[in-house]
Design a protein around this motif. Structure first.
Motif, PDB file in Angstrom:
ATOM      1  N   VAL A  74       0.504   2.742  13.571  1.00 50.38           N
ATOM      2  CA  VAL A  74       1.658   3.016  13.233  1.00 50.38           C
ATOM      3  C   VAL A  74       1.889   2.713  11.866  1.00 50.38           C
ATOM      4  CG1 VAL A  74       4.586   2.622  14.564  1.00 50.38           C
ATOM      5  CG2 VAL A  74       2.643   3.740  15.567  1.00 50.38           C
ATOM      6  N   SER A  75       3.257   3.484  11.160  1.00 52.29           N
ATOM      7  CA  SER A  75       3.221   2.987   9.884  1.00 52.29           C
ATOM      8  C   SER A  75       4.412   2.739   9.148  1.00 52.29           C
ATOM      9  CB  SER A  75       2.601   3.619   8.639  1.00 52.29           C
ATOM     10  OG  SER A  75       2.782   4.989   8.875  1.00 52.29           O
ATOM     11  N   THR A  76       4.998   3.118  10.392  1.00 54.65           N
ATOM     12  CA  THR A  76       7.465   3.068   9.893  1.00 54.65           C
ATOM     13  C   THR A  76       7.695   2.531  11.121  1.00 54.65           C
ATOM     14  OG1 THR A  76       7.261   5.573  10.970  1.00 54.65           O
ATOM     15  CG2 THR A  76       6.740   5.261   8.344  1.00 54.65           C
ATOM     16  N   GLU A  77       8.996   2.809  11.419  1.00 54.43           N
ATOM     17  CA  GLU A  77       9.441   2.101  12.310  1.00 54.43           C
ATOM     18  C   GLU A  77       9.991   3.168  13.119  1.00 54.43           C
ATOM     19  OE1 GLU A  77      10.577  -0.889  12.676  1.00 54.43           O
ATOM     20  OE2 GLU A  77      12.342  -0.974  13.859  1.00 54.43           O
ATOM     21  N   SER A 110      -0.980  -4.787   6.390  1.00 50.45           N
ATOM     22  CA  SER A 110       0.264  -5.761   6.569  1.00 50.45           C
ATOM     23  C   SER A 110       0.808  -4.850   5.799  1.00 50.45           C
ATOM     24  CB  SER A 110       0.285  -7.356   6.199  1.00 50.45           C
ATOM     25  OG  SER A 110       1.468  -7.024   6.727  1.00 50.45           O
ATOM     26  N   SER A 111       2.156  -5.499   5.386  1.00 56.70           N
ATOM     27  CA  SER A 111       2.879  -4.372   5.326  1.00 56.70           C
ATOM     28  C   SER A 111       4.450  -5.310   4.423  1.00 56.70           C
ATOM     29  CB  SER A 111       4.281  -3.171   6.225  1.00 56.70           C
ATOM     30  OG  SER A 111       5.064  -2.616   5.129  1.00 56.70           O
ATOM     31  N   ASN A 112       4.666  -4.661   3.223  1.00 54.41           N
ATOM     32  CA  ASN A 112       5.733  -5.582   2.771  1.00 54.41           C
ATOM     33  C   ASN A 112       7.231  -5.671   3.564  1.00 54.41           C
ATOM     34  OD1 ASN A 112       8.169  -3.826   2.044  1.00 54.41           O
ATOM     35  ND2 ASN A 112       6.615  -2.719   2.149  1.00 54.41           N
ATOM     36  N   HIS A 113       7.429  -4.767   4.851  1.00 55.92           N
ATOM     37  CA  HIS A 113       8.400  -5.308   5.533  1.00 55.92           C
ATOM     38  C   HIS A 113       8.327  -6.658   6.652  1.00 55.92           C
ATOM     39  CE1 HIS A 113      10.592  -1.439   4.768  1.00 55.92           C
ATOM     40  NE2 HIS A 113       9.194  -1.393   4.611  1.00 55.92           N
ATOM     41  N   VAL A 114       7.526  -7.193   6.478  1.00 54.94           N
ATOM     42  CA  VAL A 114       6.812  -8.369   6.845  1.00 54.94           C
ATOM     43  C   VAL A 114       8.596  -9.333   6.435  1.00 54.94           C
ATOM     44  CG1 VAL A 114       6.180 -10.534   6.944  1.00 54.94           C
ATOM     45  CG2 VAL A 114       4.648  -8.274   7.506  1.00 54.94           C
ATOM     46  N   LEU A 135      10.673  -3.941  14.147  1.00 54.37           N
ATOM     47  CA  LEU A 135      10.012  -4.010  15.219  1.00 54.37           C
ATOM     48  C   LEU A 135       8.464  -3.013  14.625  1.00 54.37           C
ATOM     49  CD1 LEU A 135      11.342  -2.044  18.337  1.00 54.37           C
ATOM     50  CD2 LEU A 135      10.898  -4.630  17.710  1.00 54.37           C
ATOM     51  N   TYR A 136       8.240  -2.882  13.097  1.00 57.19           N
ATOM     52  CA  TYR A 136       6.715  -2.206  12.755  1.00 57.19           C
ATOM     53  C   TYR A 136       7.073  -3.265  11.756  1.00 57.19           C
ATOM     54  CZ  TYR A 136       4.760  -0.730   8.893  1.00 57.19           C
ATOM     55  OH  TYR A 136       3.312  -0.510   7.525  1.00 57.19           O
ATOM     56  N   GLY A 137       7.995  -4.266  11.902  1.00 55.29           N
ATOM     57  CA  GLY A 137       7.397  -4.990  10.365  1.00 55.29           C
ATOM     58  C   GLY A 137       7.506  -6.659  11.336  1.00 55.29           C
ATOM     59  N   ILE A 163       0.928  -4.238   1.672  1.00 51.53           N
ATOM     60  CA  ILE A 163       1.334  -2.930   0.789  1.00 51.53           C
ATOM     61  C   ILE A 163       2.711  -2.954   0.693  1.00 51.53           C
ATOM     62  CG2 ILE A 163       0.848  -0.819   0.244  1.00 51.53           C
ATOM     63  CD1 ILE A 163      -1.570  -1.307   2.349  1.00 51.53           C
ATOM     64  N   GLY A 164       3.166  -3.076  -1.061  1.00 51.71           N
ATOM     65  CA  GLY A 164       4.434  -2.146  -1.150  1.00 51.71           C
ATOM     66  C   GLY A 164       4.414  -0.428  -1.005  1.00 51.71           C
ATOM     67  N   SER A 165       4.442  -0.155  -2.112  1.00 56.18           N
ATOM     68  CA  SER A 165       4.773   1.131  -1.910  1.00 56.18           C
ATOM     69  C   SER A 165       3.782   2.081  -1.946  1.00 56.18           C
ATOM     70  CB  SER A 165       5.820   1.735  -2.454  1.00 56.18           C
ATOM     71  OG  SER A 165       7.337   1.300  -1.853  1.00 56.18           O
ATOM     72  N   ALA A 166       2.513   2.785  -1.822  1.00 59.36           N
ATOM     73  CA  ALA A 166       1.963   3.084  -2.750  1.00 59.36           C
ATOM     74  C   ALA A 166       1.663   4.068  -2.398  1.00 59.36           C
ATOM     75  CB  ALA A 166      -0.060   2.982  -1.353  1.00 59.36           C
ATOM     76  N   ARG A 173      14.643   3.925  -7.387  1.00 60.40           N
ATOM     77  CA  ARG A 173      14.652   2.083  -7.709  1.00 60.40           C
ATOM     78  C   ARG A 173      14.463   1.359  -7.207  1.00 60.40           C
ATOM     79  NH1 ARG A 173      19.219   2.346 -10.842  1.00 60.40           N
ATOM     80  NH2 ARG A 173      20.364   4.319 -10.749  1.00 60.40           N
ATOM     81  N   ARG A 174      14.267   1.274  -5.764  1.00 62.57           N
ATOM     82  CA  ARG A 174      13.686   0.519  -5.335  1.00 62.57           C
ATOM     83  C   ARG A 174      12.033   0.476  -5.564  1.00 62.57           C
ATOM     84  NH1 ARG A 174      10.424   0.344  -0.359  1.00 62.57           N
ATOM     85  NH2 ARG A 174      10.627  -1.405   0.472  1.00 62.57           N
ATOM     86  N   THR A 175      10.833   1.812  -5.447  1.00 63.74           N
ATOM     87  CA  THR A 175       9.539   1.668  -5.693  1.00 63.74           C
ATOM     88  C   THR A 175       9.199   1.424  -6.557  1.00 63.74           C
ATOM     89  OG1 THR A 175      10.349   3.868  -5.736  1.00 63.74           O
ATOM     90  CG2 THR A 175       9.425   2.832  -3.994  1.00 63.74           C
ATOM     91  N   ILE A 257      15.526   1.550   3.745  1.00 61.18           N
ATOM     92  CA  ILE A 257      16.069   1.828   4.327  1.00 61.18           C
ATOM     93  C   ILE A 257      15.946   1.532   5.757  1.00 61.18           C
ATOM     94  CG2 ILE A 257      16.726   4.183   3.724  1.00 61.18           C
ATOM     95  CD1 ILE A 257      14.103   5.986   4.375  1.00 61.18           C
ATOM     96  N   PHE A 258      14.027   0.546   5.607  1.00 57.44           N
ATOM     97  CA  PHE A 258      13.932   0.195   7.008  1.00 57.44           C
ATOM     98  C   PHE A 258      14.862  -0.879   7.631  1.00 57.44           C
ATOM     99  CE2 PHE A 258       9.154   1.392   7.807  1.00 57.44           C
ATOM    100  CZ  PHE A 258       9.443   1.830   6.839  1.00 57.44           C
ATOM    101  N   VAL A 259      15.854  -1.630   7.308  1.00 52.08           N
ATOM    102  CA  VAL A 259      16.540  -2.576   7.338  1.00 52.08           C
ATOM    103  C   VAL A 259      17.691  -1.723   8.310  1.00 52.08           C
ATOM    104  CG1 VAL A 259      16.178  -3.913   5.827  1.00 52.08           C
ATOM    105  CG2 VAL A 259      18.379  -2.597   6.009  1.00 52.08           C
TER     106      VAL A 259
END
Ligand code: 15L
Length: 266
Positions: A74-77, A110-114, A135-137, A163-166, A173-175, A257-259
């Motif tokens: 799974v790659s999103t929340e 892994s993901s930057n959401h860690v 939960l995803y992070g 991985i950040g935003s591929a 602004r975030r990306t 927005i993941f937060v």
């Protein structure tokens, strides 16, 4: 050509579809896996659908491969049950399969959401504590620790790519801070597969952006040299977006927005 047979999981996903043709250049045989439709096999490809939740299927999937690029899961929340099955049980099944089949190296998406709950005025290093933003992070944090256990106990090497935003281009602004081009992602994955010695390593998957939140200097041994910067997109993005709302957690924290899931949901 470095590998006789490489395995790519999650090959039908957004990043899997990008890496599939690119990885083919680095191996004689590319085994591709997913639960979604994989299309037909290109020359030098083996299609091997498998469910991450199915330990026996995973063990068969890893038979005879020299390395795995593990994008599956799974790659999103998502709700806990989906994360538990694909990312927690799935990661365990992958590493157990690697142990049983004596696969020496894994490149783990892994993901930057860690570390998504660090603020955007902080620079995070590779040995700073995790601060997952959902939960995803959290599941990716588990995957990184699982990889560490399998290195310490069994000697299976892993490079964990946060991985950040591929994306084809940064789009907000975030990306501008988190962007990695597909070419840089390929450079990163190939460096992770071919660096002489990686042990258990963590590295952020990010481009050569002028503004960023992650310090990769402790991962220089991997030899990843990003070449694409988001800077040329900055003026267009900043002039077309409204000014940032500095009271919004999705603007304050790196995870965006993941937060917002859970207690911070708006
Ligand atoms: C991720 O981990 C997601 O898989 C991807 O869809 C993006 O949202 C990315 O992070 C990001 O943070 O931009």
């Amino acid at each position: 050509i470095h590998f006789k047979r490489l395995l790519l999981t999650g090959a039908a996903g957004v990043l899997g579809r990008q890496l599939r043709p690119r990885l083919k250049a680095h191996c004689c045989l590319l085994r591709v896996s997913d639960i979604a439709d994989l299309g037909s096999a290109a020359p030098g490809e083996e299609l091997h659908p498998a469910r991450l939740e199915d330990a026996d299927a995973m063990s068969r999937l890893l038979e005879g491969v020299q390395a795995v690029v593990h994008l599956g899961g799974v790659s999103t929340e998502q709700p806990w049950e989906a994360i538990l099955q694909a990312n927690i049980i799935g990661a365990y099944n992958l590493y157990e399969a690697a142990r049983k089949q004596a696969v020496p190296r894994v490149v783990f998406a892994s993901s930057n959401h860690v570390t998504g709950f660090y603020r955007r005025d902080q620079v995070v290093g590779l040995d700073d504590p995790a601060r997952p933003d959902g939960l995803y992070g959290l599941s990716k944090t588990f995957g990184e620790d699982l990889a560490r256990l399998y290195f310490d106990r069994y000697g299976i090497e892993t490079v964990c790519l946060r991985i950040g935003s591929a994306l084809p281009e940064p789009h907000d602004r975030r990306t501008l801070a988190t962007w990695i081009s597909y070419d840089d992602l390929e450079r990163l994955v190939v460096a992770s597969l071919t660096a002489p010695m990686v042990g258990h390593s963590i590295i952020y998957g990010v481009g050569d952006n002028a503004v960023g939140w992650w310090d990769n200097h402790l991962a220089r041994h991997i030899g990843y040299q990003p070449q694409d910067s988001s800077e040329r997109f900055r003026s267009r993005i900043e002039s077309s977006e409204p000014p940032p709302d500095m009271t919004d957690p999705a603007t304050i924290y790196q995870g965006g927005i993941f937060v917002r899931s859970g207690p911070l949901a708006k």
